[in-house]
Enzyme design. Structure first.
Site, PDB file in Angstrom:
ATOM      1  N   SER A 131     -17.503 -64.235-111.852  1.00 11.79           N
ATOM      2  CA  SER A 131     -18.498 -65.149-112.231  1.00 11.79           C
ATOM      3  C   SER A 131     -19.584 -65.314-110.933  1.00 11.79           C
ATOM      4  CB  SER A 131     -17.974 -66.486-112.477  1.00 11.79           C
ATOM      5  OG  SER A 131     -18.674 -67.424-112.610  1.00 11.79           O
ATOM      6  N   LYS A 185     -11.028 -67.268-116.646  1.00  8.90           N
ATOM      7  CA  LYS A 185     -12.335 -67.083-116.722  1.00  8.90           C
ATOM      8  C   LYS A 185     -13.145 -67.829-117.956  1.00  8.90           C
ATOM      9  CE  LYS A 185     -16.709 -65.627-115.891  1.00  8.90           C
ATOM     10  NZ  LYS A 185     -17.451 -65.410-116.685  1.00  8.90           N
ATOM     11  N   HIS A 188     -13.035 -71.577-117.076  1.00 12.09           N
ATOM     12  CA  HIS A 188     -14.322 -71.812-116.531  1.00 12.09           C
ATOM     13  C   HIS A 188     -15.736 -71.815-117.212  1.00 12.09           C
ATOM     14  CE1 HIS A 188     -17.905 -70.072-114.426  1.00 12.09           C
ATOM     15  NE2 HIS A 188     -17.455 -70.433-113.388  1.00 12.09           N
ATOM     16  N   ASN A 189     -15.462 -70.822-118.164  1.00 14.67           N
ATOM     17  CA  ASN A 189     -16.962 -70.928-118.963  1.00 14.67           C
ATOM     18  C   ASN A 189     -16.794 -71.902-119.866  1.00 14.67           C
ATOM     19  OD1 ASN A 189     -17.384 -68.323-117.720  1.00 14.67           O
ATOM     20  ND2 ASN A 189     -18.258 -67.319-119.580  1.00 14.67           N
ATOM     21  N   GLU A 192     -18.135 -74.628-117.661  1.00  9.85           N
ATOM     22  CA  GLU A 192     -19.529 -74.491-117.626  1.00  9.85           C
ATOM     23  C   GLU A 192     -20.439 -74.946-118.698  1.00  9.85           C
ATOM     24  OE1 GLU A 192     -20.675 -70.222-116.480  1.00  9.85           O
ATOM     25  OE2 GLU A 192     -21.940 -70.421-118.179  1.00  9.85           O
TER      26      GLU A 192
HETATM   27  C1  6PG Z   1     -20.675 -66.842-115.217  1.00  5.39           C
HETATM   28  C2  6PG Z   1     -21.191 -67.006-116.570  1.00  5.39           C
HETATM   29  C3  6PG Z   1     -21.347 -65.913-117.358  1.00  5.39           C
HETATM   30  C4  6PG Z   1     -21.641 -66.184-118.907  1.00  5.39           C
HETATM   31  C5  6PG Z   1     -23.104 -66.862-119.204  1.00  5.39           C
HETATM   32  C6  6PG Z   1     -23.640 -66.812-120.570  1.00  5.39           C
HETATM   33  O1  6PG Z   1     -19.646 -67.158-114.972  1.00  5.39           O
HETATM   34  O2  6PG Z   1     -21.176 -66.153-114.428  1.00  5.39           O
HETATM   35  O3  6PG Z   1     -20.166 -67.683-117.198  1.00  5.39           O
HETATM   36  O4  6PG Z   1     -20.115 -65.162-117.497  1.00  5.39           O
HETATM   37  O5  6PG Z   1     -21.908 -64.809-119.788  1.00  5.39           O
HETATM   38  O6  6PG Z   1     -23.344 -68.270-118.344  1.00  5.39           O
HETATM   39  O7  6PG Z   1     -22.902 -67.803-121.265  1.00  5.39           O
HETATM   40  P1  6PG Z   1     -23.277 -68.156-122.643  1.00  5.39           P
HETATM   41  O8  6PG Z   1     -24.488 -67.173-123.107  1.00  5.39           O
HETATM   42  O9  6PG Z   1     -22.246 -68.188-123.608  1.00  5.39           O
HETATM   43  O10 6PG Z   1     -24.185 -69.549-122.411  1.00  5.39           O
END
Ligand code: 6PG
Length: 492
Positions: A131, A185, A188-189, A192
């Site tokens: 990430s 991960k 984590h997302n 996010e």
């Molecule tokens: C990271 C992000 C990455 C992710 C984007 C887009 O940790 O660097 O999580 O892995 O792909 O943030 O995610 P979405 O297109 O689903 O918003």
């Protein structure tokens, strides 16, 4: 015959791949770069990679031949079928004990499957969360590796050297077996998604109720970024809001309000449902993106469906309004992380993984998209008690939520009064109030289930009696004309 000088092979020269190679080379590793389209390799070698310890490979055989044993090959390619195809092409050229690392956003069940298949063939397989986007890959990502534990001593030095550092500690540790690295991960997302949605709700309230300009909102985020909310996402939001287009108007206001998503947040929400965990904030964040995506329908509904209008003087005390919102964001964020760790805990139990919670918090502390000051406190909470049942049971977070709750409640009440949607703030508060309720109305729900479907219920121990025995599934003939046979019980 090619010389085996490479410390790490990297397949996939898209933005993440190229930057990770440059990062590894900066740390003294010799990297062998391979891409199916040879011209990409040539261009990279002639430009960004020039003068660095980076060599190109012309084929899979060439890549394998240029690597020291045990070979370490990292894939940074599109998740899904391309990973399986590449693994199939690689394996015949590898020896037992060689290591394949999948650094894409693979779905953890795929990683579980690949781990099983490759283990049988004597290949060590690592599924690693990566990430931090482009900058993270170049200067220090957060890395979350899991899979074949025997691979860890061989890749530890490379991974921890290239990873971000937080207070001198690398944001990379061994996560656990099988697909656990990609699982972490994925969560984590999901988090996010939640953090982003919360920030968007705060922005929306300031804009629609406070009538703040984008510059004023940017200043608020700037201030918040010096306090408990200090984080990468708050920082970029501050910068986005003061970014003007060529006409001097904020660019963000020209962007179509329909959110995209690649699926990792959805996977988290689905997994939470599968495991029966109330990870409501991530769920709402995903649904909010879905609602945003049906723009045409919303446009029609906006003409048809009435709601309150916001008066010009809705806010009497700007300072209090901003302070309350900061509390709402902070408290909701605590709930979101508490829910995320509840999910990880349940996954560890259900999948038989031994996961290291303090290390997970530390891995998220720096380098990644959700990096923040806040994660230092979470790391501390789990270091003090690695088996902490819930983040909300930690003294620091319990008292933080207690202190934040009046502002949190006021913000949600204000938004509801004026018809501004706050799905993430509201679900966080509903969770909090539900979680701290010893008694919920599920007694009535159980009665309803038993009434219409003979689904049975259990009785409170203190209310047990001869006809309502404790620890027994009971069915009552509520209407007098229903039967006495209970249906089989399904426990989610
Ligand atoms: C990271 C992000 C990455 C992710 C984007 C887009 O940790 O660097 O999580 O892995 O792909 O943030 O995610 P979405 O297109 O689903 O918003």
């Amino acid at each position: 015959m090619s010389k085996a000088v490479g410390d790490l092979g990297l397949v996939g020269l898209a933005v993440m791949g190229q930057n990770l190679i440059l990062n590894a080379a900066d740390h003294g590793f010799t990297v062998v770069a391979y891409n199916r389209t040879q011209s990409k390799v040539d261009r990279f070698l002639a430009n960004e990679a020039k003068g660095k310890s980076i060599i190109g490979a012309t084929s899979i055989e060439d890549l394998v031949a240029k690597l020291k044993k045990p070979r370490k090959i990292m894939l940074l390619i599109k998740a899904g079928a391309p990973v399986d195809i590449l693994i199939r092409e690689l394996v015949p050229h590898l020896d037992k004990g060689d290591i394949i690392i999948d650094g894409g956003n693979s779905h953890f069940p795929d990683t579980n499957r690949r781990y099983e298949e490759l283990t049988k063939q004597g290949i060590l397989f690592v599924g690693s969360g990566v990430s931090g986007g482009e900058d993270g890959a170049r200067f220090g990502p957060s890395l979350m590796p899991g899979g074949s534990a025997e691979a860890w001593p061989h890749i530890k030095n490379i991974f921890q050297s290239i990873a971000a550092k937080s207070d001198g500690e690398p944001c990379c540790e061994w996560v656990g077996p099988a697909g656990s690295g990609h699982y972490v991960k994925m969560v984590h997302n999901g988090i996010e998604y939640g953090d982003m949605q919360l920030i968007c709700e705060a922005y929306d309230i300031m804009k629609r109720i406070g009538r703040f300009t984008d510059k004023e909102i940017s200043e608020v985020f700037d201030k918040w970024n010096t306090g408990v909310l200090d984080s990468f996402l708050i920082e970029i939001t501050r910068d986005i809001l003061k970014f003007d287009d060529v006409d001097g108007k904020p660019l963000v206001e020209k962007i179509m309000d329909t959110a995209g998503q690649k699926g990792t947040g959805k996977w988290t929400a689905i997994n939470a449902l599968d495991l029966g965990m109330p990870v409501t904030l991530i769920g709402e964040a995903v649904f909010s993106r879905c609602l945003s995506a049906i723009k045409d329908e919303r446009k029609r509904a906006s003409k048809l469906l009435a709601g309150p209008t916001v008066p010009k003087n809705a806010i009497h005390d700007r300072q209090q309004f901003v302070y309350d919102l900061e509390q709402a964001l902070y408290a909701s964020k605590i709930i979101s992380y508490a829910q995320g760790f509840m999910l990880i805990r349940e996954a560890a139990r259900s999948y038989g993984w031994k996961l290291n919670n303090p290390a997970i918090a530390l891995m998220w502390r720096g380098g990644c998209i959700i990096r923040s000051i806040f994660l230092a406190e979470i790391t501390k909470a789990y270091r003090d008690d690695p088996d902490l049942e819930n983040l909300l049971f930690n003294k620091f977070f319990a008292s933080a939520v207690t202190k934040a709750q009046s502002g949190w409640r006021r913000s949600i009440a204000l938004a509801a009064t004026y018809g501004v949607p706050t799905p993430a703030f509201s679900t966080a508060l509903a969770f909090y109030d539900g979680y701290r309720s010893e008694r919920l109305p599920a007694n009535l729900l159980q009665a309803q289930r038993d009434y219409f479907g003979a689904h049975t219920f259990r009785v409170l121990p203190e209310c047990a009696s001869a006809h309502l025995p404790v620890d027994k599934d009971i069915h009552i003939n509520w209407t007098g004309h229903g039967g006495n046979i209970s249906s089989s019980t399904y426990q989610a």
